[in-house]
Design an enzyme around this catalytic site. Structure first.
Site, mmCIF file in Angstrom:
data_model
loop_
_atom_site.group_PDB
_atom_site.id
_atom_site.type_symbol
_atom_site.label_atom_id
_atom_site.label_comp_id
_atom_site.label_asym_id
_atom_site.label_seq_id
_atom_site.Cartn_x
_atom_site.Cartn_y
_atom_site.Cartn_z
ATOM 1 N N GLY A 7 0.904 -1.208 -0.016
ATOM 2 C CA GLY A 7 0.217 0.170 0.146
ATOM 3 C C GLY A 7 0.965 1.232 0.003
ATOM 4 N N ARG A 11 1.227 -5.784 -4.950
ATOM 5 C CA ARG A 11 1.336 -6.705 -3.840
ATOM 6 C C ARG A 11 1.613 -8.210 -4.210
ATOM 7 N NH1 ARG A 11 -0.544 -4.569 0.605
ATOM 8 N NH2 ARG A 11 -2.094 -2.959 0.631
ATOM 9 N N ASP A 18 5.185 -7.797 5.157
ATOM 10 C CA ASP A 18 5.043 -8.841 3.960
ATOM 11 C C ASP A 18 6.222 -8.750 3.135
ATOM 12 O OD1 ASP A 18 2.985 -10.409 5.242
ATOM 13 O OD2 ASP A 18 1.611 -9.085 4.269
ATOM 14 N N LYS A 50 8.423 0.688 5.355
ATOM 15 C CA LYS A 50 7.158 1.323 4.996
ATOM 16 C C LYS A 50 5.910 0.801 5.504
ATOM 17 C CE LYS A 50 4.695 0.005 2.578
ATOM 18 N NZ LYS A 50 3.605 -0.743 1.587
ATOM 19 N N THR A 51 4.960 1.593 6.011
ATOM 20 C CA THR A 51 3.536 1.272 5.879
ATOM 21 C C THR A 51 2.808 2.420 6.963
ATOM 22 O OG1 THR A 51 1.786 -0.388 6.583
ATOM 23 C CG2 THR A 51 3.768 -0.667 7.841
ATOM 24 N N ASP A 83 0.288 1.797 8.504
ATOM 25 C CA ASP A 83 -0.158 0.876 9.616
ATOM 26 C C ASP A 83 0.469 1.109 10.980
ATOM 27 O OD1 ASP A 83 -2.159 0.422 7.578
ATOM 28 O OD2 ASP A 83 -1.316 -1.802 7.641
#
Ligand code: FBP
Length: 551
Positions: free
Chosen positions: A81, A145, A176, A202-203, A205
């Site tokens: 993402g 992804r 992941d 990175k994320t 979240d």
């Protein structure tokens, strides 16, 4: 493309670097600690990662680095993402490479990991990079992804790396994708390919963090963007006085974003999935918590409010968790059979014989839209796509029912009109905050130093993030150090361990200490839009989460 005034101004912004990286790169040397162990399951992981397990932590120190000026060809991938700052990781990597040697080249693989497998790439030029400095999004090369997992995919990655004569591949991604980076490191080593692999955290979240990765990039900007919107909604709610706003926030399994937004905006209810799991709370109990705030406020003639809901909540409610696990296992083993069923009724009948009694009863009791959303495809990493489950609407429906009962019994006399929102994609491609712009540029530059120094199987790390950027500490953390074994697609797999909200940590405790007051009173805070220019205490501040974790 015509550019906005802010975009033009951001092109000129010079990201700040840690002091050791802002002077002569010829004086950046590496020093190493002791061999490391994985986060858990060390025996199994040492066996799986025979050639890359247990490397030492790498720190940058002042000293001679003979290798830093050699010409390099590096490939970079944006994976998963979008997260604000990805372009600056690439800019930092590019600037580092060119500073090391003007003949070095940086290739961008298109559309995520599949770009590497299919050998689709562009070579970056200064002009391309300049068009994307300090901007949001991943549109410079796109993302994807694809999980690199089959023998054919590993072989394809190796073929591209050989053909392109890559000295290194940088994978910018979340847990992941960095798991992919670890697997690729081992595969390349096992096949005597010298191409190095470096990851970047990175994320939005915020769940890729540990002692050495203090924050994943993009979390800062995304949480601030949502907080601005929540603050605006709070003001609107208080102005109109007639709506309860149920706001679901992105973040996948972890509630870091919801917690940060809660601390920034002081809503009436801020649900935290990790607490729900720890307390074994049922959906009914969660709805009771929300309704208790609605009732208390109604007693004071206040019929408006704001509820924050982490998007992964549903996966943490024990009864739902059990159902999702059973569905995941069934879909992993018999996914094709299920997708062959063309109607929802046929799917229910098919599941009837296969789900356990309890899970089946729960599945059938859910509103049909939610039940269908639970059957939607898993992502390539086996995750339920929680962003597509309307938990906020489910909670509104359940709260309406409960409040009706309370009204009938005379325990509630207010009015309840609820609106559902989902904030996710709105925050993932915003212009990076100064924090993310600086952090990402530093991560990219750090990745260059790790590559030039010959390291593989590491993630770029920049620490001490609550201090001014010049005091930040760059280095490299072995990827295997962050791994454990988890069940994915129905079987145990090596993965980077997700960091969920710590219920003993200061950010959660601060929320817990205040939430009773926030539930009854109106204590809203309005953070406003991200500021890119102005006094440092307004535009360079890290998140409340980071400040509290370091206090
Ligand atoms: P990453 O884990 O790849 O960083 O993705 C984060 C995220 O934004 C989650 O918060 C969200 O659940 C998911 O991506 C949505 O995925 P998609 O972009 O495929 O709809």
């Amino acid at each position: 493309m015509e550019t906005s005034a802010l975009q033009n101004a951001r092109y000129k912004y010079q990201p700040k670097l840690p002091a050791i990286l802002s002077h002569s790169i010829e004086e950046v040397a590496l020093s190493f600690g002791e061999p490391t162990a994985s986060a858990a399951d060390s025996e199994a992981l040492a066996e799986m990662f025979k050639l890359s397990y247990g490397k030492p932590i790498a720190s940058f120190v002042k000293g001679k680095n003979e290798k830093i000026k050699r010409p390099l060809t590096v490939g970079v991938i944006l994976s998963g993402g979008q997260a604000p700052g990805g372009h600056n990781v690439i800019a930092g990597l590019y600037d580092g490479l060119k500073k090391g040697n003007a003949n070095s080249a940086l290739l961008g693989f298109l559309g995520g990991p599949s770009g590497l497998l299919e050998d689709r790439a562009v070579e970056f030029t200064g002009a391309i990079i300049d068009e994307y400095r300090n901007t949001g999004g991943f549109d410079i090369i796109g993302s994807g992804r694809t999980k690199i997992e089959t023998p054919e995919q590993f072989a394809a990655a190796l073929t591209t790396a050989k053909k392109r004569k890559l000295d290194a591949v940088v994978i910018i991604g979340g847990d992941d994708s960095n798991t992919n980076a670890a697997l690729l490191t081992e595969y390349f080593a096992a096949n005597n390919l010298e191409t190095q692999v470096i990851g970047c955290p990175k994320t939005i979240d915020g769940d890729l963090k540990n002692e050495y990765i203090e924050a994943s990039f993009g979390f800062d900007t995304a949480a601030k963007t949502y907080s601005e919107l929540i603050g605006n909604i709070e003001r609107d709610a208080a102005s109109a006085g007639k709506y309860w706003h149920f706001i679901k926030l992105m973040g996948r399994s972890a509630s870091h974003i919801t917690l940060e937004c809660g601390l920034q905006t002081r809503p009436n209810v801020c649900l935290i999935s990790e607490e729900v799991e720890a307390k074994n709370s049922s959906m009914t109990q969660i709805v009771e918590q929300i309704c208790s705030s609605v009732v208390k406020r109604a007693e004071n003639k206040i019929n408006f409010g704001v509820v924050l809901i982490p998007e992964g909540l549903i996966e943490f409610v024990p009864e739902m968790k059990k159902l999702i696990k059973e569905l995941n296992d069934l879909m992993a083993d018999y996914g094709d059979e299920l997708t062959e069923k063309t109607s929802f009724v046929d799917q229910i009948n098919w599941l009837d014989n296969r789900l356990s009694g309890e899970a089946n009863a729960l599945f059938k009791s859910l509103p049909s839209e939610i039940a269908q959303q639970l059957l939607a495809d898993r992502d390539p990493h086996g995750n339920v796509q929680v962003s597509r489950i309307d938990t906020e609407k489910l909670l509104i429906g359940m709260a309406e029912k409960k409040l009706k009962e309370l009204k009938n019994s005379g325990a509630y006399k207010g009015k309840f009109s609820a609106l559902a929102h989902f904030f996710g994609y709105e925050g993932r491609s915003a212009f990076p905050s100064n924090f993310d712009a600086d952090y990402c540029y530093s991560l990219g530059f750090t990745a260059f130093v790790l590559i030039a120094s010959g390291l593989t199987g590491y993630i770029s790390s920049v620490r001490n993030l609550t201090a001014p950027a010049e005091k930040w500490i760059p280095g490299g953390i072995p990827l295997t150090m962050m791994m454990n074994m988890e069940r994915r697609h129905g079987s145990p797999k090596p993965v980077i361990k997700k960091a969920l909200v710590e219920l003993e940590g200061k950010p959660f405790k601060t929320l817990a200490e205040n939430r009773e007051k926030w539930a009854a009173d109106t204590c809203y805070q309005f953070p406003g839009a991200i500021q890119y220019y102005g006094p440092s205490d307004v535009c360079d501040q890290p998140t409340k989460t980071l400040i509290l974790e370091h206090s």
